[in-house]
Design a protein around this motif. Structure first.
Motif, PDB file in Angstrom:
ATOM      1  N   THR A   2       0.845  -1.189   0.000  1.00 42.76           N
ATOM      2  CA  THR A   2       0.000   0.000   0.000  1.00 42.76           C
ATOM      3  C   THR A   2       0.882   1.242   0.000  1.00 42.76           C
ATOM      4  OG1 THR A   2      -0.044   0.183   2.412  1.00 42.76           O
ATOM      5  CG2 THR A   2      -1.757  -1.208   1.381  1.00 42.76           C
ATOM      6  N   LEU A   3       0.282   2.376  -0.352  1.00 40.19           N
ATOM      7  CA  LEU A   3       1.047   3.628  -0.280  1.00 40.19           C
ATOM      8  C   LEU A   3       1.451   3.913   1.159  1.00 40.19           C
ATOM      9  CD1 LEU A   3      -0.583   6.142  -2.772  1.00 40.19           C
ATOM     10  CD2 LEU A   3       1.646   5.076  -2.895  1.00 40.19           C
ATOM     11  N   GLY A   4       0.586   3.581   2.089  1.00 40.12           N
ATOM     12  CA  GLY A   4       0.914   3.781   3.492  1.00 40.12           C
ATOM     13  C   GLY A   4       2.131   2.979   3.934  1.00 40.12           C
ATOM     14  N   SER A   5       2.324   1.795   3.336  1.00 41.73           N
ATOM     15  CA  SER A   5       3.487   0.980   3.692  1.00 41.73           C
ATOM     16  C   SER A   5       4.762   1.458   2.992  1.00 41.73           C
ATOM     17  CB  SER A   5       3.237  -0.497   3.366  1.00 41.73           C
ATOM     18  OG  SER A   5       3.211  -0.719   1.971  1.00 41.73           O
ATOM     19  N   LEU A   6       4.603   2.176   1.886  1.00 47.72           N
ATOM     20  CA  LEU A   6       5.761   2.686   1.137  1.00 47.72           C
ATOM     21  C   LEU A   6       6.242   4.042   1.632  1.00 47.72           C
ATOM     22  CD1 LEU A   6       4.612   2.099  -2.564  1.00 47.72           C
ATOM     23  CD2 LEU A   6       6.269   0.748  -1.277  1.00 47.72           C
ATOM     24  N   LEU A   7       5.312   4.829   2.167  1.00 51.28           N
ATOM     25  CA  LEU A   7       5.574   6.246   2.411  1.00 51.28           C
ATOM     26  C   LEU A   7       5.332   6.622   3.863  1.00 51.28           C
ATOM     27  CD1 LEU A   7       6.130   9.024   0.997  1.00 51.28           C
ATOM     28  CD2 LEU A   7       3.654   9.226   0.730  1.00 51.28           C
ATOM     29  N   LYS A   8       6.410   6.879   4.586  1.00 53.57           N
ATOM     30  CA  LYS A   8       6.283   7.367   5.954  1.00 53.57           C
ATOM     31  C   LYS A   8       5.724   8.795   5.917  1.00 53.57           C
ATOM     32  CE  LYS A   8      10.139   4.985   8.206  1.00 53.57           C
ATOM     33  NZ  LYS A   8      11.395   5.205   8.955  1.00 53.57           N
ATOM     34  N   PRO A   9       4.909   9.163   6.893  1.00 54.00           N
ATOM     35  CA  PRO A   9       4.403  10.548   6.927  1.00 54.00           C
ATOM     36  C   PRO A   9       5.529  11.590   6.919  1.00 54.00           C
ATOM     37  CG  PRO A   9       3.151   9.196   8.445  1.00 54.00           C
ATOM     38  CD  PRO A   9       4.294   8.336   7.941  1.00 54.00           C
ATOM     39  N   GLU A  10       6.646  11.289   7.571  1.00 55.80           N
ATOM     40  CA  GLU A  10       7.750  12.252   7.617  1.00 55.80           C
ATOM     41  C   GLU A  10       8.528  12.327   6.305  1.00 55.80           C
ATOM     42  OE1 GLU A  10       9.082   8.556  10.010  1.00 55.80           O
ATOM     43  OE2 GLU A  10       7.237   9.671   9.722  1.00 55.80           O
ATOM     44  N   ALA A  11       8.208  11.456   5.350  1.00 57.77           N
ATOM     45  CA  ALA A  11       8.850  11.487   4.026  1.00 57.77           C
ATOM     46  C   ALA A  11       8.026  12.301   3.034  1.00 57.77           C
ATOM     47  CB  ALA A  11       9.056  10.066   3.507  1.00 57.77           C
ATOM     48  N   VAL A  12       7.086  13.074   3.547  1.00 54.67           N
ATOM     49  CA  VAL A  12       6.254  13.962   2.726  1.00 54.67           C
ATOM     50  C   VAL A  12       6.629  15.396   3.081  1.00 54.67           C
ATOM     51  CG1 VAL A  12       3.898  14.692   2.201  1.00 54.67           C
ATOM     52  CG2 VAL A  12       4.378  12.268   2.645  1.00 54.67           C
ATOM     53  N   LYS A  13       7.005  16.168   2.065  1.00 57.96           N
ATOM     54  CA  LYS A  13       7.482  17.536   2.316  1.00 57.96           C
ATOM     55  C   LYS A  13       6.930  18.501   1.268  1.00 57.96           C
ATOM     56  CE  LYS A  13      10.588  16.114   5.405  1.00 57.96           C
ATOM     57  NZ  LYS A  13      10.392  16.320   6.815  1.00 57.96           N
ATOM     58  N   VAL A  14       6.877  19.771   1.644  1.00 58.53           N
ATOM     59  CA  VAL A  14       6.636  20.863   0.706  1.00 58.53           C
ATOM     60  C   VAL A  14       7.935  21.650   0.641  1.00 58.53           C
ATOM     61  CG1 VAL A  14       5.334  22.971   0.249  1.00 58.53           C
ATOM     62  CG2 VAL A  14       4.180  20.990   1.265  1.00 58.53           C
ATOM     63  N   LEU A  15       8.454  21.818  -0.580  1.00 59.66           N
ATOM     64  CA  LEU A  15       9.740  22.486  -0.749  1.00 59.66           C
ATOM     65  C   LEU A  15       9.566  23.785  -1.520  1.00 59.66           C
ATOM     66  CD1 LEU A  15      11.946  19.396  -1.699  1.00 59.66           C
ATOM     67  CD2 LEU A  15      11.595  20.400   0.570  1.00 59.66           C
ATOM     68  N   LEU A 141      -1.138  16.176   3.049  1.00 56.56           N
ATOM     69  CA  LEU A 141      -0.669  15.599   1.781  1.00 56.56           C
ATOM     70  C   LEU A 141      -0.548  14.076   1.896  1.00 56.56           C
ATOM     71  CD1 LEU A 141       2.053  18.224   0.809  1.00 56.56           C
ATOM     72  CD2 LEU A 141      -0.214  17.950  -0.212  1.00 56.56           C
ATOM     73  N   HIS A 142      -0.005  13.590   2.999  1.00 58.72           N
ATOM     74  CA  HIS A 142       0.111  12.141   3.215  1.00 58.72           C
ATOM     75  C   HIS A 142      -1.282  11.504   3.224  1.00 58.72           C
ATOM     76  CE1 HIS A 142       0.755   8.384   5.525  1.00 58.72           C
ATOM     77  NE2 HIS A 142       1.879   8.346   4.824  1.00 58.72           N
ATOM     78  N   THR A 143      -2.208  12.134   3.918  1.00 56.53           N
ATOM     79  CA  THR A 143      -3.578  11.625   3.992  1.00 56.53           C
ATOM     80  C   THR A 143      -4.227  11.582   2.607  1.00 56.53           C
ATOM     81  OG1 THR A 143      -3.793  12.473   6.243  1.00 56.53           O
ATOM     82  CG2 THR A 143      -5.840  11.999   5.054  1.00 56.53           C
TER      83      THR A 143
END
Length: 154
Positions: A2-15, A141-143
């Protein structure tokens, strides 16, 4: 997978300070290093090698850079929303502002391809893209990303 298993919440950023594809790739690798313990230089080299085969900008302002990293044990991801799009040599020649990078073990085979397909499906919809572009909070964004996967399954 799942995307949840691939992507930690802390690996989501706005740059906000990204002005080039080169800088974007470095930032993706720095985030991956901080979240997953991936060596920044190894990841950067692997991403650049993959990009030399052909750009991973899929169009519509979306890019899906990906690479295989021998030291990894499972497929992991990093998502960034850029405040200002950057040139990325995308298939439609448009700059990108939504970037989901995948890092996979060297021998991940079909798991790498399944993860890429999963991310591609989640980011392809105009509604999801609009929601991602309208939000600056990484938690939201993660949600949205995890919710996009669930709506694709329905």
């Amino acid at each position: 997978m799942t995307l949840g298993s691939l992507l930690k919440p802390e690996a989501v950023k706005v740059l906000g300070n990204v002005t080039s594809k080169k800088r974007l790739m470095r930032d993706l690798c720095d985030i991956a290093a901080g979240c997953y313990g991936i060596d920044t230089e190894e990841a950067l080299s692997a991403l650049q090698d993959r990009e030399s085969i052909g750009p991973t900008g899929v169009g519509g302002g979306v890019a899906l850079p990906h690479a295989r990293i021998p030291s990894l044990e499972k497929v992991v991801g990093v998502f960034v929303r850029l405040e200002r799009p950057v040139p990325f040599e995308a298939v439609d020649r448009q700059p990108v502002d939504l970037v989901f990078a995948l890092f996979a073990p060297e021998d991940s085979g079909v798991h790498h391809l399944k993860a890429l397909a999963l991310v591609s499906r989640a980011l392809r919809g105009a509604k999801v893209q609009a929601k991602l572009r309208a939000n600056e909070d990484p938690v939201i964004l993660h949600t949205i990303l995890v919710g996009a996967e669930e709506s694709q399954a329905a």
